[in-house]
Scaffold this motif. Structure first.
Motif, PDB file in Angstrom:
ATOM      1  N   LEU A  51      -8.127   1.260   1.878  1.00 33.95           N
ATOM      2  CA  LEU A  51      -8.823   0.436   2.873  1.00 33.95           C
ATOM      3  C   LEU A  51     -10.271   0.565   2.483  1.00 33.95           C
ATOM      4  O   LEU A  51     -11.097   1.842   2.555  1.00 33.95           O
ATOM      5  N   ALA A  52     -11.149  -0.460   2.386  1.00 33.02           N
ATOM      6  CA  ALA A  52     -12.533  -0.516   1.958  1.00 33.02           C
ATOM      7  C   ALA A  52     -13.108  -0.882   3.438  1.00 33.02           C
ATOM      8  O   ALA A  52     -14.304  -0.442   3.735  1.00 33.02           O
ATOM      9  N   ALA A  53     -12.526  -1.647   4.077  1.00 29.03           N
ATOM     10  CA  ALA A  53     -13.139  -2.288   5.469  1.00 29.03           C
ATOM     11  C   ALA A  53     -12.119  -3.001   6.536  1.00 29.03           C
ATOM     12  O   ALA A  53     -11.309  -3.614   5.878  1.00 29.03           O
ATOM     13  N   SER A  54     -12.601  -3.028   7.572  1.00 27.49           N
ATOM     14  CA  SER A  54     -11.463  -3.850   8.466  1.00 27.49           C
ATOM     15  C   SER A  54     -12.231  -4.274   9.797  1.00 27.49           C
ATOM     16  O   SER A  54     -13.152  -3.619  10.148  1.00 27.49           O
ATOM     17  N   ALA A  55     -11.718  -5.245  10.391  1.00 27.07           N
ATOM     18  CA  ALA A  55     -12.413  -5.676  11.569  1.00 27.07           C
ATOM     19  C   ALA A  55     -11.169  -6.293  12.455  1.00 27.07           C
ATOM     20  O   ALA A  55     -10.055  -6.917  11.986  1.00 27.07           O
ATOM     21  N   SER A  56     -11.368  -6.339  13.755  1.00 27.19           N
ATOM     22  CA  SER A  56     -10.435  -6.804  14.889  1.00 27.19           C
ATOM     23  C   SER A  56     -10.925  -7.732  15.659  1.00 27.19           C
ATOM     24  O   SER A  56     -12.204  -7.244  16.175  1.00 27.19           O
ATOM     25  N   PHE A  57     -10.120  -8.629  16.059  1.00 28.31           N
ATOM     26  CA  PHE A  57     -10.910  -9.409  17.152  1.00 28.31           C
ATOM     27  C   PHE A  57      -9.637 -10.249  18.125  1.00 28.31           C
ATOM     28  O   PHE A  57      -8.679 -10.210  17.568  1.00 28.31           O
ATOM     29  N   VAL A  58     -10.179 -10.701  19.263  1.00 27.83           N
ATOM     30  CA  VAL A  58      -9.087 -11.551  19.815  1.00 27.83           C
ATOM     31  C   VAL A  58      -9.201 -12.962  19.671  1.00 27.83           C
ATOM     32  O   VAL A  58     -10.391 -13.547  19.732  1.00 27.83           O
ATOM     33  N   ARG A  59      -8.191 -13.698  19.615  1.00 27.65           N
ATOM     34  CA  ARG A  59      -8.088 -15.284  19.291  1.00 27.65           C
ATOM     35  C   ARG A  59      -8.690 -15.659  20.420  1.00 27.65           C
ATOM     36  O   ARG A  59      -8.244 -15.436  21.569  1.00 27.65           O
TER      37      ARG A  59
END
Length: 209
Positions: free
Chosen positions: A72-80
């Motif tokens: 894993l290099a990077a990740s992001a989460s968000f709500v639709r």
């Protein structure tokens, strides 16, 4: 006597055109399977790691970038946002979060990093038009950020599934509690991203809720 206004022909044509455009910005399972999406070596570890880090609930998307060794290099989460499923809207959201967490690879002759998308939603594991819009958005965002388009994974109450591959499992699910980060970190791997100047940066995550 009742008076009223019938919808104009222009309004009907505009609505039909918008609907047709949204349908054009989605991929069906057969199209996705034919696109040559690289297989994950350890999909369960990837899913478990992202689930632990982001703890997604329904309507949450988690986009992650993996290096050539599937670390894993990077990740992001968000709500639709509560809007009709549109690949263009999803593409823009994914691209905005990718730009926040990792530099682009547009200068490379060929992509060396892969973006995968985990989407937590209601319903069962069967493909939906919403899934098709996310697939289209992921593919387009990867092209614009210089990444290879990777797996699209759904997370529901029944478990997780890599769409187009037929691989999945019951755990984790949208209802399950995240495992301890240390239990999956050694399997998933943690990569420290580097800036253009070569300086190491800690793993970053964004969450827009």
């Amino acid at each position: 006597m009742t008076f009223g206004f019938a919808p104009s022909a222009a309004t009907s044509i505009s609505s039909s055109s918008e609907s047709a455009s949204r349908l054009a910005r989605m991929l069906e399972p057969a199209e996705w399977a034919a696109a040559g999406i690289p297989l994950l070596r350890n999909p369960r570890e990837v899913v478990s790691g992202l689930h632990t880090r982001h703890r997604p609930t329904p309507a949450t998307a988690v986009v992650a970038v993996l290096d050539h060794e599937e670390r894993l290099a990077a990740s992001a989460s968000f709500v639709r946002r509560p809007v009709p499923a549109d690949g263009w809207e999803f593409r823009n959201a994914l691209l905005a979060h990718l730009r926040r967490v990792i530099p682009h690879d547009l200068r490379r002759r060929a992509p060396v990093r892969t973006a995968v998308l985990l989407y937590c939603r209601d319903g069962d594991e069967r493909w939906t038009e919403e899934d098709g819009a996310w697939m289209w958005g992921l593919r387009d965002a990867c092209t614009l950020h210089g990444l290879r388009c990777g797996a699209y994974i759904t997370l529901t109450r029944g478990g997780w599934q890599v769409l187009g591959e037929g691989r999945g499992g019951r755990h984790p699910s949208s209802d399950s509690r995240p495992t301890a980060l240390g239990d999956v970190a050694s399997e998933l791997g943690i990569l420290t991203p580097r800036t253009a100047g070569g300086a190491a940066e800690p793993l970053r995550r964004t969450a827009a809720r």
